[in-house]
Design an enzyme around this catalytic site. Structure first.
Site, PDB file in Angstrom:
ATOM      1  N   GLU B 324       0.835  -1.214   0.000  1.00  0.00           N
ATOM      2  CA  GLU B 324       0.000   0.000   0.000  1.00  0.00           C
ATOM      3  C   GLU B 324       0.859   1.249   0.000  1.00  0.00           C
ATOM      4  OE1 GLU B 324      -2.316   3.391   1.692  1.00  0.00           O
ATOM      5  OE2 GLU B 324      -0.500   2.475   2.485  1.00  0.00           O
ATOM      6  N   GLU B 325       1.998   1.180   0.706  1.00  0.00           N
ATOM      7  CA  GLU B 325       2.771   2.396   0.960  1.00  0.00           C
ATOM      8  C   GLU B 325       3.410   2.997  -0.290  1.00  0.00           C
ATOM      9  OE1 GLU B 325       2.414   4.010   3.428  1.00  0.00           O
ATOM     10  OE2 GLU B 325       2.179   2.779   5.224  1.00  0.00           O
ATOM     11  N   ASP B 352      -7.242   1.005   7.933  1.00  0.00           N
ATOM     12  CA  ASP B 352      -5.900   1.556   7.700  1.00  0.00           C
ATOM     13  C   ASP B 352      -5.774   2.980   8.239  1.00  0.00           C
ATOM     14  OD1 ASP B 352      -3.298   1.917   6.834  1.00  0.00           O
ATOM     15  OD2 ASP B 352      -3.855   2.399   4.768  1.00  0.00           O
ATOM     16  N   HIS B 422       4.467   6.901   9.750  1.00  0.00           N
ATOM     17  CA  HIS B 422       5.684   6.814   8.923  1.00  0.00           C
ATOM     18  C   HIS B 422       6.958   7.224   9.659  1.00  0.00           C
ATOM     19  CE1 HIS B 422       3.127   7.278   4.964  1.00  0.00           C
ATOM     20  NE2 HIS B 422       2.745   6.265   5.717  1.00  0.00           N
TER      21      HIS B 422
END
Lengths: 462, 462
Positions: B324-325, B352, B422
């Site tokens: 996904e990132e 998410d 992140h």
């Protein structure tokens, strides 16, 4: 006639819509101010890191009184003053020691004396252990099974309760009354499972009280991991013994203060709306969620109003109550002062459930008062305040109910509260800046609506 | 006729009430199971602490694939399988270095290369800095002011947005497209303020992409404290220079997998309901909230159903999406497999947005589908799920929209998410057990209702 009625209805609807728009803008500004320029978080940093623990009667509590007074003076509130109250003065003394003696094995476990407990004899107490899940179970066992032993209360908080305060309410009788019940049947001590659903090594202290006519036996909280270990070992070896030693002491009552700051009402200065929290904390903790958050949020409510140039019609007061944890003398004293001075308190809002993300407000008031507040639901829902209904107001503001004051308990999300409650990890770092600020803004929004629209008189029975 | 209609109405009402009671009991059991016997938290501990970072193409990502497959097999799901996808393989290389050179003063600041960025030359890049608040502002400055410089994008996330994802959406263009715009005007590098409202020293990495026809210049995120310092020094000395050195590299695409586990439907096995999250994380982080939480919650949904003996009518699938990132290859690949195999996906629920306390679900679907879900509001409100309405579904499930699948984004409270997002502090310790479990139960409750009542066909335009 019909036409007039219709016109009237249209006018009313228009006015209503206009008022809702005005309120919606005013409330939005309060949230913006709290989130963009809020001071509650940096104040909380000072209170927790520079002042720290502040149990009633301690030097920390006095520092917190002096500092919050100074903060409110620096913010330029119209009046800042102290209300003297005499408070219990319990001290923990040297750190507790405890271990399980299982045959030759000696297993150290973390405990913390409960507030108000007596010390053990200087050499400690050591005895066999009887585990129970409730006061009722203990009573059934009776003197035969209990005499000379240490009673171990091990009923956990129910993890399936959505609201953790309900789970707490369902277990805390063990902490509050465990020692008294144990002493009645000849026990020499009482050890209580910590009030949390977390599994860790932090003992959670908290208040207890002795009943009359029974010996004062020492009592302490044991961490949940410690409790699980003790319980598991007892199943293997019911003959094992438990040792604990604690050095706490109740000193003569001490002089302390509620700290009050206010913005004077422009139209009805004699009608008061309180926003408050309690300034004292347990000695083990920085008291960040319990209840530095509530105090800093309360001062922030007044700061927000000043910063936005909002002139309340009624007098808005931030109150730092002293001694919620082990006596409630501040809350009782505040209501007494109000009565003596003929002060009329329209409403009081307390924040004492932690600085977590807002969920709503619990209300103690008449059906008419509750119904008025329901009218504001659509104004509050955009800020996550969906849970507005019956519920506790808060311990400190409770005594104001006597004069018919409507009581509001700020309800943040409760999931994390009992991870920290009354332990060394209730620290500044456990508070999220935005969550704290949103709580302050939520209280400001409710105070604004209460100020603007008032509440029906409390003539009905509560 | 009239009598029959009345009887019918009474019967319908009775049936409706009975169904609501049954549902209410079934949902209560799901929450009880998650809170009393939940496994998501211990699974998350393993994923974050034993496996750790798992950027697409890394050894960690492969370990996570193997381990989640094994967990679902051990839980005895009816079918567990992998779906192969090729994923981008970007590596950070040696840790970045960066400093502000202000006259003789050299001030080290924390940066992190953005995912997809090229490296600097081996000796780094050093240049004067031009600060802007937006891509538009940069375009107005043009080549004259930008050429040979490092562009510093410093527009903060708006702290007054209640939903932090909106604030993120309002700032993240700087990170995604900043390097491309800067390169267009001759810049030699782009430094972007970290995407967070927190003030700290953690640089927040994240995806970026290069446009076509411009040089590939290196780009990195700087911590918010670092950004504030740089901005403040630039005001005093616009001639200062910024140095940074990074060693990242894009390797050839690597083979990886989505991991899928399912419970077969008893009546309509060919209609599928997905619950999912993404298994990959950034390399700097344990990926606890982003998105280990969503993955563990998804497996937990199936575990809860099995533990309660609930036999779904439709097939319920837990999907761990890969990548996904920095590519979404897993999400795209999943929809492709579904199409190729003629699988019908009724609905997909993605988690998410972190393992925080539940607030609701965002829905992407037809008005008829949304209306059906509104019927369930009273069943979900007791669990704090008040915010059920339009909203994003989730990146990984997005490609399923092509086949008319109704998409649901689980919405936990958003206040803390971007503190961790992140960065190296998105750790297991940042997740609260109860909050995580409540999220899993909320997804299970929605999956139960979707399974039991289905959804109107997606014939209308979305």
């Amino acid at each position: 006639m019909k036409k007039t009625a219709l016109f009237g209805l249209v006018l009313l609807t228009t006015l209503h819509t206009h008022a809702q728009d005005t309120d919606s803008v005013a409330i939005r500004k309060m949230y913006n101010e709290a989130l963009a320029n809020g001071k509650s978080y940096e104040w909380l940093r000072y209170l927790t890191k520079q002042i720290g623990p502040r149990l009633s009667g301690s030097a920390g509590a006095q520092k917190a009184v002096d500092w919050t007074k100074q903060v409110m003076e620096q913010e330029g509130f119209d009046r800042v003053f102290l209300q003297e109250v005499m408070v219990p003065h319990w001290v923990r003394g040297a750190k507790e020691e405890a271990y399980i003696q299982n045959g030759k094995q000696k297993i150290t476990v973390p405990i913390a004396a409960l507030g108000g407990s007596v010390a053990t004899p200087p050499k400690g107490v050591q005895a066999q252990v009887i585990e129970v899940k409730s006061l009722a179970e203990l009573e059934q066992l009776g003197t035969d099974k209990v005499k000379g032993k240490i009673v171990f209360y091990n009923r956990p908080m129910d993890p399936t309760k959505l609201n953790t305060f309900e789970a707490y309410g369902g277990a805390v009788d063990q902490r509050a009354n465990g020692a008294t019940f144990a002493a009645k049947y000849g026990a020499v001590g009482a050890i209580v499972r910590s009030m949390t659903t977390a599994h860790d090594d932090n003992p959670h202290t908290g208040g207890m009280r002795y009943g009359t006519g029974v010996p004062l036996i020492p009592t302490a909280a044991i961490s949940t991991n410690g409790a699980d270990q003790l319980s598991s070992l007892l199943k293997q070896n019911p003959q094992l013994t438990f040792f604990f030693k604690q050095n706490c002491e109740t000193l003569p009552d001490a002089k302390s203060y509620n700290v009050v700051g206010e913005i004077k009402g422009s139209e009805r200065p004699d009608e008061i709306i309180v926003v408050g929290g309690h300034l004292d904390s347990w000695d083990l903790s920085e008291g960040a969620h319990d209840d530095g958050s509530g105090c800093m949020q309360s001062i922030e409510v007044l700061r927000i109003m000043k910063a936005l140039g909002y002139k309340p019609k009624r007098t808005i007061r931030a109150v730092m109550f002293m001694n919620e944890e082990n006596g409630l003398r501040g809350g009782i004293g505040y209501a007494d002062y109000a009565k003596k001075n003929n002060e009329k308190h329209l409403a009081a809002i307390e924040s004492d459930n932690g600085g977590f993300t807002p969920r709503g407000f619990g209300i103690v008031g008449t059906p008419q008062q509750k119904s008025r507040v329901q009218d504001w639901k659509s104004l509050l829902a955009p800020y996550g305040l969906h849970e507005i209904g019956p519920g506790g107001g808060g311990a400190d503001i409770g005594p104001l109910a006597q004069q018919g004051t409507a009581l509001f308990g700020f309800k943040p999300d409760s999931q994390r509260y009992f991870d920290y409650h009354h332990t060394g990890i209730d620290k500044f770092e456990a508070v999220n800046k935005r969550e704290l600020e949103l709580g302050a803004a939520s209280m400001a929004a409710l105070a604004y609506l209460l100020d603007k629209y008032g509440l029906p008189e409390a003539t009905a029975v509560k």
